[in-house]
Design an enzyme around this catalytic site. Structure first.
Site: not given
Lengths: 323, 189
Positions: A67-68, A95, A117, A147
């Site tokens: 959705r985002t 990472k 994200r 967010h």
């Protein structure tokens, strides 16, 4: 976490949008005003303006969120930008290095903006710190941290329905502990001058530093939503829930689920919000979710306008400024 | 050093008289072109003020449209986002419509190009007639007004701006825009 001013150009305009923290009331109001002017674009026959023609925006999603990602994609396309969607599953090791390598590769493809994200708090800041000078970064959710575009679309929805923030009572209900949305909302509501921000949650779902955020804490739903103008329900972050913080979903609904009956305690013209996706019968009853006070679907539409605003402000500020 | 000078060129009654002449000229052009149901669009901000008065004067039946061309400017990558964008409102079908497009000052022609691009995103108009309260030298695109209130050959460094909405006033400035400290559209008009 980095210094908040990494988000701003020397002249104070928005360069990255990573967190509400450190942004002033004027800038937040600018975002809302700019978003207001974009709402009309979605109602036209040709739902597109040529503002960001030739710009490349990359949705860099290390954590799934259809959705985002979709609303960012729609926003970018309504501004005529080209969009790359990259869903990258994170590996637990190395990472930082992987992230940098990914970043350099995409920069070599002349990407102008990253929408990031990530499951780790601070990931968007990390990318912003290492991005080339002409590149902007928008945080589309990082771990439990922030967010900000979700918070701003919520502010937009509130302003549309209630006008000014001063004089408003707003309650945020649910899993505050795991919610980056709640953190960003609380910062935005306080920056915009909301009279009273309440959080309503069981003790196990409240962060230790909650009080320092400038909120009133309630553990009882009916008591907490008494006379509020806005009720914001949070999603129960089942995928983020480790360990037994809750007895069961059923019991959670018994205590914190929003029903029409409980909503009677709020002001008669109160609106009900939810960032989606709703767990029906857990955070709220379907009757409320689909009822007349629910503005949940409007939040989705307004989210596009708010994301258009943030994208065009950040890419516009790369232009050198003024005249 | 402040080199800025400001001269009032036209105001109040003089502008009203000008609008009356312009109204007559528009009416006869519409008649010439056999257009009996035109729509009018004014460009924010000054053009919308002028359009409001012409719209009333001509008794146009369709509601007045307004455009903010900020999203269509060709200099976005140079100057960035204008935080005070007003929403464009076109309260009628553009498709097959004869449109009278109104601006305050016609200068480079870039605003008009942007406005026409925006209008075409609403539909395909039958025709567009261009009306400007003032037309000045400095065109950078092949765009000319059908009706202009005044024609003004200005020197480099001179600008003309409209302030309003009540009263309307055309002012000639000499000096840099920064010194003037206003944010009107002279640069790209």
């Amino acid at each position: 976490m980095s210094r908040p001013d990494i988000q701003l150009q020397p002249d104070g305009r928005l360069r990255h949008f990573l967190t509400i923290d450190g942004l002033g009331r004027d800038l937040l109001t600018d975002i809302l005003d700019t978003a207001e002017s974009f709402t009309g674009v979605s109602e036209r026959i040709i739902k597109k303006v040529p503002l960001l023609r030739g710009k490349v925006i990359c949705n860099l999603f290390f954590e799934n969120s259809t959705r985002t990602r979709t609303t960012f994609e729609v926003a970018a396309k309504r501004l005529s930008a080209d969009v790359l969607n990259l869903n990258i599953s994170t590996s637990a090791t190395a990472k930082g290095e992987t992230l940098l390598d990914t970043l350099r590769n995409l920069e070599a493809m002349h990407v102008d903006m990253f929408v990031v994200r990530h499951a780790d708090s601070g990931a968007a800041h990390f990318i912003a710190r290492h991005a080339a000078p002409h590149v902007s970064v928008i945080n589309a959710g990082d771990g439990r941290h922030a967010h900000p575009t979700q918070a701003m679309l919520d502010m937009f929805t509130i302003r549309r329905h209630k006008g000014e923030f001063t004089g408003l009572r707003v309650a945020i209900v649910g899993d505050i502990l795991h919610s980056r949305v709640a953190r960003s909302q609380i910062l935005a509501l306080n920056t915009l001058g909301t009279s009273e921000v309440r959080v309503i949650a069981p003790r196990t779902l409240l962060p230790a530093d909650c009080r320092s955020l400038g909120v009133h804490i309630f553990h009882d739903l009916e008591e907490g939503i008494r006379d509020v103008d806005v009720v914001i329900m949070l999603r129960l972050q089942k995928e983020r829930m480790r360990g037994a913080l809750l007895p069961s979903e059923h019991e959670y609904f018994q205590l914190y689920g929003l029903t029409e009956e409980r909503l009677q305690a709020a002001r008669p013209d109160a609106i009900v919000m939810h960032p989606g996706p709703i767990n029906r019968g857990v955070e709220m009853d379907s009757q409320v979710a689909d009822g007349p006070r629910s503005v949940i679907l409007q939040q989705v539409s307004f989210g596009i306008a708010v994301r258009m605003a943030v994208m065009s402000m950040a890419l516009g500020s790369q232009a050198g400024g003024g005249e | 050093m402040n080199t800025h000078t400001k001269t009032t060129y036209l105001q109040d009654d003089a502008i009203d008289a000008l609008l009356e002449q312009m109204g007559d000229r528009i009416r006869s052009l519409l008649r010439e072109r056999a257009i009996d149901d035109p729509a009018m669009i004014g460009i924010h901000t000054g053009g919308a003020w002028v359009a409001e008065r012409l719209h009333r004067r001509l008794g146009i039946g369709l509601p007045l449209g307004t455009l903010d061309i900020s999203f269509y400017r060709d200099d976005f990558t140079r100057i960035g986002m204008n935080p005070e964008v007003k929403p464009s409102r076109i309260p009628f079908e553009v498709e097959q419509r004869h449109i009278v497009l109104v601006d305050d000052v016609l200068h480079t022609g870039r605003t008009i190009r942007a406005a026409m691009n925006e209008i075409f995103d609403y539909g395909r108009p039958a025709s567009i007639m261009l009306v400007a309260l003032a037309e000045r030298s400095g065109r950078e695109l092949p765009i000319q007004p059908d009706v202009a209130g005044v024609h003004m050959p200005l020197l480099p460094g001179q600008h003309i701006t409209l302030t309003g909405p009540d009263p309307l006033c055309l002012t000639i400035h000499r000096g840099s825009r920064k010194e003037r400290g206003d944010a009107s559209e002279a640069e790209t008009a």
